[in-house]
Design a protein around this motif. Sequence first.
Motif, PDB file in Angstrom:
ATOM      1  N   ARG A  20       0.813  -1.220   0.000  1.00  0.00           N
ATOM      2  CA  ARG A  20       0.000   0.000   0.000  1.00  0.00           C
ATOM      3  C   ARG A  20       0.842   1.264   0.000  1.00  0.00           C
ATOM      4  NH1 ARG A  20      -4.849  -1.718   4.196  1.00  0.00           N
ATOM      5  NH2 ARG A  20      -5.670  -3.395   2.895  1.00  0.00           N
ATOM      6  N   ARG A  37       3.959   6.803   4.500  1.00  0.00           N
ATOM      7  CA  ARG A  37       3.812   6.894   3.046  1.00  0.00           C
ATOM      8  C   ARG A  37       3.385   8.310   2.699  1.00  0.00           C
ATOM      9  NH1 ARG A  37      -1.730   3.617   1.849  1.00  0.00           N
ATOM     10  NH2 ARG A  37      -3.076   5.145   2.826  1.00  0.00           N
ATOM     11  N   SER A  39       1.159  10.690   0.390  1.00  0.00           N
ATOM     12  CA  SER A  39      -0.090  10.646  -0.359  1.00  0.00           C
ATOM     13  C   SER A  39      -0.437  12.087  -0.721  1.00  0.00           C
ATOM     14  CB  SER A  39      -1.195  10.012   0.492  1.00  0.00           C
ATOM     15  OG  SER A  39      -2.405   9.977  -0.220  1.00  0.00           O
ATOM     16  N   SER A  43       1.552  13.138   4.586  1.00  0.00           N
ATOM     17  CA  SER A  43       2.290  11.952   4.987  1.00  0.00           C
ATOM     18  C   SER A  43       1.411  11.178   5.959  1.00  0.00           C
ATOM     19  CB  SER A  43       3.606  12.355   5.665  1.00  0.00           C
ATOM     20  OG  SER A  43       4.290  11.209   6.116  1.00  0.00           O
ATOM     21  N   HIS A  44       1.134   9.909   5.640  1.00  0.00           N
ATOM     22  CA  HIS A  44       0.365   9.036   6.521  1.00  0.00           C
ATOM     23  C   HIS A  44       1.346   8.294   7.424  1.00  0.00           C
ATOM     24  CE1 HIS A  44      -2.991   8.768   3.269  1.00  0.00           C
ATOM     25  NE2 HIS A  44      -2.992   9.932   3.903  1.00  0.00           N
ATOM     26  N   THR A  64      -1.737  11.957  10.493  1.00  0.00           N
ATOM     27  CA  THR A  64      -1.463  12.565   9.197  1.00  0.00           C
ATOM     28  C   THR A  64      -0.757  13.892   9.424  1.00  0.00           C
ATOM     29  OG1 THR A  64      -3.578  11.660   8.461  1.00  0.00           O
ATOM     30  CG2 THR A  64      -2.522  13.267   7.011  1.00  0.00           C
ATOM     31  N   GLU A 138      -7.502   3.004   6.375  1.00  0.00           N
ATOM     32  CA  GLU A 138      -7.473   3.409   4.956  1.00  0.00           C
ATOM     33  C   GLU A 138      -8.738   4.195   4.597  1.00  0.00           C
ATOM     34  OE1 GLU A 138      -5.229   3.452   2.732  1.00  0.00           O
ATOM     35  OE2 GLU A 138      -3.759   1.998   3.406  1.00  0.00           O
ATOM     36  N   TRP A 141      -8.371   7.673   5.945  1.00  0.00           N
ATOM     37  CA  TRP A 141      -7.484   8.529   5.157  1.00  0.00           C
ATOM     38  C   TRP A 141      -8.111   8.937   3.831  1.00  0.00           C
ATOM     39  CZ3 TRP A 141      -2.943   5.172   7.050  1.00  0.00           C
ATOM     40  CH2 TRP A 141      -2.303   5.802   8.111  1.00  0.00           C
ATOM     41  N   GLN A 142      -9.015   8.161   3.304  1.00  0.00           N
ATOM     42  CA  GLN A 142      -9.685   8.508   2.051  1.00  0.00           C
ATOM     43  C   GLN A 142     -10.890   9.421   2.269  1.00  0.00           C
ATOM     44  OE1 GLN A 142     -10.646   4.792   0.156  1.00  0.00           O
ATOM     45  NE2 GLN A 142      -8.510   4.210  -0.060  1.00  0.00           N
TER      46      GLN A 142
END
Length: 160
Positions: A20, A37, A39, A43-44, A64, A138, A141-142
């Motif tokens: 991911r 990561r 995005s 940054s997550h 985040t 997830e 975060w979306q």
Amino acid sequence: MSQALREQLKARLQPLLESRGFIADHPQSALFWTYRRLSGDQSHILEVQWDKYQRPRFIINYGTCPASGLQLPDGLHPAASVAAHWTQDAGRLQDGTTAGEHWFRQNRPWWRRLLGKPAQVDAQEPVQRLMACLGEVEIYWQSGLLGPHMWPLAKHRQRS
């Protein structure tokens, strides 16, 4: 501390996170395994926090921060050095859906042992429970929606 639990978690979680887009911080500390990561402009951060008394249990912290870093009173911290609990949206992914069920644990609570249950479950069980609810982070975060296993740490955030 259960080495079997650490091995099970690393074998199942790390490949999933890498698929991911997460990258593990190296070196990992004994108490925290941190994955990050990028995005877009964020940054997550996802951390596995191990029990400080070395009991066989862990909890997941998430947060985040801007990809450019996090401005704190003592200055700008690069995103690669920010801890999940520093962030404005800091939270935890917990084993249960009530405030008393925090840790993904291999060792049983004392009251279950008093009822004759074995002291520990197989190391795969807490890892399977984590995998069953990890998707909630997830989705958060979306969409910004908190799942039933997610608990915000920041005082200004409320569960819906």
